[in-house]
Write a protein that holds these residues in place. Structure first.
Motif, PDB file in Angstrom:
ATOM      1  N   GLY A  11       0.855  -1.183   0.000  1.00  0.00           N
ATOM      2  CA  GLY A  11       0.000   0.000   0.000  1.00  0.00           C
ATOM      3  C   GLY A  11       0.896   1.238   0.000  1.00  0.00           C
ATOM      4  O   GLY A  11       2.127   1.149  -0.167  1.00  0.00           O
ATOM      5  N   LEU A  12       0.302   2.395   0.219  1.00  0.00           N
ATOM      6  CA  LEU A  12       1.094   3.637   0.175  1.00  0.00           C
ATOM      7  C   LEU A  12       2.133   3.679   1.287  1.00  0.00           C
ATOM      8  O   LEU A  12       3.232   4.216   1.104  1.00  0.00           O
ATOM      9  CB  LEU A  12       0.171   4.851   0.238  1.00  0.00           C
ATOM     10  CG  LEU A  12      -0.741   5.018  -0.981  1.00  0.00           C
ATOM     11  CD1 LEU A  12      -1.713   6.169  -0.773  1.00  0.00           C
ATOM     12  CD2 LEU A  12       0.088   5.240  -2.247  1.00  0.00           C
ATOM     13  N   GLY A  13       1.818   3.094   2.451  1.00  0.00           N
ATOM     14  CA  GLY A  13       2.776   3.098   3.555  1.00  0.00           C
ATOM     15  C   GLY A  13       3.997   2.245   3.246  1.00  0.00           C
ATOM     16  O   GLY A  13       5.149   2.704   3.350  1.00  0.00           O
ATOM     17  N   GLY A  14       3.762   1.007   2.840  1.00  0.00           N
ATOM     18  CA  GLY A  14       4.871   0.081   2.569  1.00  0.00           C
ATOM     19  C   GLY A  14       5.722   0.543   1.404  1.00  0.00           C
ATOM     20  O   GLY A  14       6.957   0.438   1.427  1.00  0.00           O
ATOM     21  N   LEU A  15       5.078   1.076   0.360  1.00  0.00           N
ATOM     22  CA  LEU A  15       5.837   1.509  -0.821  1.00  0.00           C
ATOM     23  C   LEU A  15       6.647   2.771  -0.536  1.00  0.00           C
ATOM     24  O   LEU A  15       7.766   2.914  -1.041  1.00  0.00           O
ATOM     25  CB  LEU A  15       4.888   1.740  -1.998  1.00  0.00           C
ATOM     26  CG  LEU A  15       4.228   0.477  -2.557  1.00  0.00           C
ATOM     27  CD1 LEU A  15       3.246   0.840  -3.663  1.00  0.00           C
ATOM     28  CD2 LEU A  15       5.273  -0.518  -3.077  1.00  0.00           C
ATOM     29  N   THR A  16       6.093   3.696   0.272  1.00  0.00           N
ATOM     30  CA  THR A  16       6.878   4.892   0.623  1.00  0.00           C
ATOM     31  C   THR A  16       8.094   4.487   1.439  1.00  0.00           C
ATOM     32  O   THR A  16       9.212   4.998   1.230  1.00  0.00           O
ATOM     33  CB  THR A  16       6.011   5.900   1.408  1.00  0.00           C
ATOM     34  OG1 THR A  16       4.848   6.197   0.645  1.00  0.00           O
ATOM     35  CG2 THR A  16       6.771   7.188   1.682  1.00  0.00           C
ATOM     36  N   GLN A  54       2.873  15.166   1.509  1.00  0.00           N
ATOM     37  CA  GLN A  54       3.811  15.794   0.553  1.00  0.00           C
ATOM     38  C   GLN A  54       5.244  15.775   1.092  1.00  0.00           C
ATOM     39  O   GLN A  54       6.200  15.666   0.319  1.00  0.00           O
ATOM     40  CB  GLN A  54       3.386  17.232   0.257  1.00  0.00           C
ATOM     41  CG  GLN A  54       2.114  17.318  -0.595  1.00  0.00           C
ATOM     42  CD  GLN A  54       1.761  18.756  -0.933  1.00  0.00           C
ATOM     43  OE1 GLN A  54       2.609  19.544  -1.324  1.00  0.00           O
ATOM     44  NE2 GLN A  54       0.488  19.098  -0.782  1.00  0.00           N
ATOM     45  N   LEU A  55       5.373  15.867   2.429  1.00  0.00           N
ATOM     46  CA  LEU A  55       6.731  15.803   2.996  1.00  0.00           C
ATOM     47  C   LEU A  55       7.335  14.416   2.757  1.00  0.00           C
ATOM     48  O   LEU A  55       8.533  14.273   2.475  1.00  0.00           O
ATOM     49  CB  LEU A  55       6.696  16.109   4.504  1.00  0.00           C
ATOM     50  CG  LEU A  55       6.181  17.500   4.893  1.00  0.00           C
ATOM     51  CD1 LEU A  55       6.216  17.687   6.405  1.00  0.00           C
ATOM     52  CD2 LEU A  55       7.001  18.595   4.202  1.00  0.00           C
ATOM     53  N   ALA A  56       6.478  13.405   2.865  1.00  0.00           N
ATOM     54  CA  ALA A  56       6.956  12.040   2.603  1.00  0.00           C
ATOM     55  C   ALA A  56       7.404  11.907   1.140  1.00  0.00           C
ATOM     56  O   ALA A  56       8.446  11.299   0.847  1.00  0.00           O
ATOM     57  CB  ALA A  56       5.854  11.034   2.917  1.00  0.00           C
ATOM     58  N   LEU A  57       6.628  12.498   0.226  1.00  0.00           N
ATOM     59  CA  LEU A  57       7.001  12.425  -1.194  1.00  0.00           C
ATOM     60  C   LEU A  57       8.296  13.186  -1.471  1.00  0.00           C
ATOM     61  O   LEU A  57       9.067  12.817  -2.357  1.00  0.00           O
ATOM     62  CB  LEU A  57       5.858  12.954  -2.057  1.00  0.00           C
ATOM     63  CG  LEU A  57       4.661  12.000  -2.124  1.00  0.00           C
ATOM     64  CD1 LEU A  57       3.436  12.696  -2.687  1.00  0.00           C
ATOM     65  CD2 LEU A  57       5.015  10.769  -2.964  1.00  0.00           C
ATOM     66  N   GLU A  58       8.524  14.237  -0.705  1.00  0.00           N
ATOM     67  CA  GLU A  58       9.789  14.968  -0.844  1.00  0.00           C
ATOM     68  C   GLU A  58      10.952  14.063  -0.438  1.00  0.00           C
ATOM     69  O   GLU A  58      11.975  13.994  -1.129  1.00  0.00           O
ATOM     70  CB  GLU A  58       9.737  16.220   0.038  1.00  0.00           C
ATOM     71  CG  GLU A  58      10.812  17.213  -0.273  1.00  0.00           C
ATOM     72  CD  GLU A  58      10.626  18.511   0.511  1.00  0.00           C
ATOM     73  OE1 GLU A  58       9.606  18.693   1.201  1.00  0.00           O
ATOM     74  OE2 GLU A  58      11.548  19.334   0.425  1.00  0.00           O
ATOM     75  N   MET A 314       1.989   7.281   4.584  1.00  0.00           N
ATOM     76  CA  MET A 314       3.185   7.705   3.838  1.00  0.00           C
ATOM     77  C   MET A 314       4.194   8.374   4.772  1.00  0.00           C
ATOM     78  O   MET A 314       5.408   8.153   4.664  1.00  0.00           O
ATOM     79  CB  MET A 314       2.775   8.653   2.716  1.00  0.00           C
ATOM     80  CG  MET A 314       1.943   7.945   1.655  1.00  0.00           C
ATOM     81  SD  MET A 314       1.172   9.084   0.506  1.00  0.00           S
ATOM     82  CE  MET A 314       2.583   9.687  -0.361  1.00  0.00           C
ATOM     83  N   GLN A 315       3.674   9.184   5.698  1.00  0.00           N
ATOM     84  CA  GLN A 315       4.573   9.826   6.657  1.00  0.00           C
ATOM     85  C   GLN A 315       5.288   8.775   7.501  1.00  0.00           C
ATOM     86  O   GLN A 315       6.513   8.855   7.713  1.00  0.00           O
ATOM     87  CB  GLN A 315       3.777  10.770   7.568  1.00  0.00           C
ATOM     88  CG  GLN A 315       4.645  11.510   8.570  1.00  0.00           C
ATOM     89  CD  GLN A 315       3.856  12.478   9.434  1.00  0.00           C
ATOM     90  OE1 GLN A 315       2.631  12.388   9.540  1.00  0.00           O
ATOM     91  NE2 GLN A 315       4.561  13.405  10.057  1.00  0.00           N
ATOM     92  N   ASP A 316       4.536   7.781   7.979  1.00  0.00           N
ATOM     93  CA  ASP A 316       5.163   6.703   8.767  1.00  0.00           C
ATOM     94  C   ASP A 316       6.271   6.037   7.960  1.00  0.00           C
ATOM     95  O   ASP A 316       7.371   5.798   8.465  1.00  0.00           O
ATOM     96  CB  ASP A 316       4.142   5.618   9.121  1.00  0.00           C
ATOM     97  CG  ASP A 316       3.057   6.073  10.086  1.00  0.00           C
ATOM     98  OD1 ASP A 316       3.144   7.191  10.616  1.00  0.00           O
ATOM     99  OD2 ASP A 316       2.112   5.279  10.298  1.00  0.00           O
ATOM    100  N   GLY A 317       5.940   5.696   6.695  1.00  0.00           N
ATOM    101  CA  GLY A 317       6.914   4.993   5.860  1.00  0.00           C
ATOM    102  C   GLY A 317       8.193   5.798   5.688  1.00  0.00           C
ATOM    103  O   GLY A 317       9.303   5.287   5.830  1.00  0.00           O
ATOM    104  N   ALA A 318       8.015   7.099   5.418  1.00  0.00           N
ATOM    105  CA  ALA A 318       9.192   7.955   5.208  1.00  0.00           C
ATOM    106  C   ALA A 318       9.998   8.090   6.497  1.00  0.00           C
ATOM    107  O   ALA A 318      11.236   7.989   6.493  1.00  0.00           O
ATOM    108  CB  ALA A 318       8.749   9.328   4.712  1.00  0.00           C
ATOM    109  N   GLU A 319       9.295   8.296   7.615  1.00  0.00           N
ATOM    110  CA  GLU A 319      10.022   8.520   8.877  1.00  0.00           C
ATOM    111  C   GLU A 319      10.735   7.258   9.351  1.00  0.00           C
ATOM    112  O   GLU A 319      11.844   7.331   9.903  1.00  0.00           O
ATOM    113  CB  GLU A 319       9.061   9.060   9.937  1.00  0.00           C
ATOM    114  CG  GLU A 319       8.573  10.443   9.533  1.00  0.00           C
ATOM    115  CD  GLU A 319       8.191  11.338  10.692  1.00  0.00           C
ATOM    116  OE1 GLU A 319       8.199  10.867  11.853  1.00  0.00           O
ATOM    117  OE2 GLU A 319       7.909  12.516  10.425  1.00  0.00           O
ATOM    118  N   LEU A 320      10.103   6.108   9.138  1.00  0.00           N
ATOM    119  CA  LEU A 320      10.790   4.866   9.520  1.00  0.00           C
ATOM    120  C   LEU A 320      12.050   4.684   8.674  1.00  0.00           C
ATOM    121  O   LEU A 320      13.125   4.330   9.194  1.00  0.00           O
ATOM    122  CB  LEU A 320       9.839   3.673   9.360  1.00  0.00           C
ATOM    123  CG  LEU A 320      10.461   2.307   9.633  1.00  0.00           C
ATOM    124  CD1 LEU A 320      11.100   2.223  11.019  1.00  0.00           C
ATOM    125  CD2 LEU A 320       9.408   1.195   9.470  1.00  0.00           C
TER     126      LEU A 320
END
Ligand SMILES: Cc1cc2nc3c(=O)[nH]c(=O)nc-3n(C[C@H](O)[C@H](O)[C@H](O)COP(=O)(O)OP(=O)(O)OC[C@H]3O[C@@H](n4cnc5c(N)ncnc54)[C@H](O)[C@@H]3O)c2cc1C
Length: 372
Positions: A11-16, A54-58, A314-320
């Protein structure tokens, strides 16, 4: 040194997570139950916020690709009373902080940004077990197993990884969406298209929280509507959703007396109505640190929809990923840092999601005050 991250769920979390790890040179494999990216309709528009999604996408270095799929004009918002009276009509002036995209296109950007073979489609996880010293064995539906030193559950509401960490299971939130689609709306459903306008429509019966309607104009002149009904699950058990005409008539009856251009979102649907009961984990769901495993997104903090869930995933994925990149030689330190930020953030978000959902009906405009 981290060698490999095993992620369950594309999903968006795992892929980010996988993408931001890749940006930092850390390899990952994502095991996904669905057979292919096209296996299930990834319907729905998502507004991606400038303070989380958007921060995650950055961090994923995908802002340019994201901007290319933004649907112009879709931040317009209309609120109608059930008789069709316009209560609010905010155009999209292009200055909004929540551009709308199609979920499937956003997912595809992330998929395209990963090295070939990162996602293993058609790999449904049936169970996981601890092997000690932070290692876990993942069991797949085909009987195969994967042993990993870093396991991340990004597998959504009914996560197979979560039971390693917590006894919590999602519970019915007391509300259910009935989902419909109207295609080629300008030509085939002009009255409903006009009611929805260029972006999102909300119809509330002020003073009752028993039912309301949300609809969005998606790409290709598709209207996507959610009838929300606050009823016990047993009430829906009495409706045969395999009989589309009968189910449509039964749901439409709950909106009797509403303006025809609004009820057309149910009665003129080009698809059979789909039932989506809303579930949530307890507000403030958390767990004790267990070596070698953690959760992101709905697996960690499923809440009733308020436009934040995908952004938070997405934020979780990026921060992890950033935490793992910051402490590549000390995974426990990385997971501790990630969870110390995750728990208060997701508790606040879940409380807000519940409050927003409860405010609709008693004071629907509270929702728009928050939404801006
Ligand atoms: C009707 C509805 C409307 C919504 N609208 C919005 C919105 O407008 N904006 C917003 O921000 N949020 C919205 N949300 C919330 C949002 O959809 C979720 O919060 C978000 O998708 C969570 O992302 P995720 O990656 O954690 O999980 P998911 O998107 O659920 O992805 C989990 C993935 O794991 C896979 N998986 C599951 N089990 C297994 C298994 N056993 N083995 C392998 N793979 C598995 C699934 O197939 C899936 O691909 C909405 C939710 C609903 C129900």
């Amino acid at each position: 040194m981290t060698t490999h991250v095993t992620i369950i769920g594309a999903g968006l979390g795992g892929l980010t997570l996988a993408r931001v790890l890749h940006v930092h040179g850390i390899p990952a494999t994502v095991y996904e139950a669905e057979a292919s990216p096209m296996a299930r309709m990834q319907g729905g528009m998502l507004d991606i916020h400038d303070y989380n999604g958007q921060l995650a996408l950055e961090e994923a270095d995908l802002l340019e690709e994201f901007r290319a799929i933004v649907l112009p004009g879709r931040q317009a918002t209309r609120v109608l009373a059930p008789d069709g009276t316009v209560l609010l009509d905010n155009p999209d002036d292009g200055t909004g902080r929540r551009p709308e995209v199609q979920r499937g296109e956003l997912r595809q950007i992330l998929l395209d940004s990963l090295p070939a073979g990162t996602v293993r489609w058609g790999h449904k996880v049936t169970g996981v077990r601890g092997l000690g010293e932070g290692r876990h064995e993942v069991v797949l539906a085909d009987g195969g197993t994967v042993v990993t030193g870093l396991l991340v559950g990004a597998d959504g509401a009914w996560s197979r990884v979560r039971p390693l960490l917590s006894d919590a299971t999602p519970e019915y939130f007391g509300r259910t969406f009935v989902e419909t689609y109207l295609y080629d709306a300008e030509t085939r459903h002009p009255a409903a298209a006009k009611a929805v306008g260029g972006g999102s429509l909300f119809v509330f019966d002020k003073g009752t929280s028993r039912q309301w309607i949300a609809a969005h104009r998606e790409s290709g002149e598709t209207l996507h509507a959610y009838m929300t009904l606050a009823r016990p699950l047993e009430w829906f058990d009495g409706i045969d959703f395999t009989d589309a005409a009968a189910a449509t008539a039964r749901i439409a009856a709950e909106f009797e007396g509403w303006a025809p251009e609004i009820t057309a979102l149910i009665t003129d649907s080009d698809t059979a109505p789909v039932l989506r009961p809303l579930n949530s984990l307890p507000i403030g769901h958390r767990w004790e640190r267990l070596p070698g495993v953690t959760l992101v997104g709905d697996a960690a903090h499923l809440a009733p929809p308020d436009g934040e869930g995908a952004n938070l995933a997405m934020q979780d994925g990026a921060e992890l990923a950033l935490a793992i990149a910051a402490y590549p030689d000390d995974i426990e330190r990385a997971l501790t840092a990630y969870e110390e930020a995750l728990f208060p953030r997701s508790a606040t978000a879940a409380a807000e999601a519940v409050a927003t959902n409860e405010a609709i009906g008693t004071d629907p405009f509270a929702f728009f005050d928050q939404e801006g």
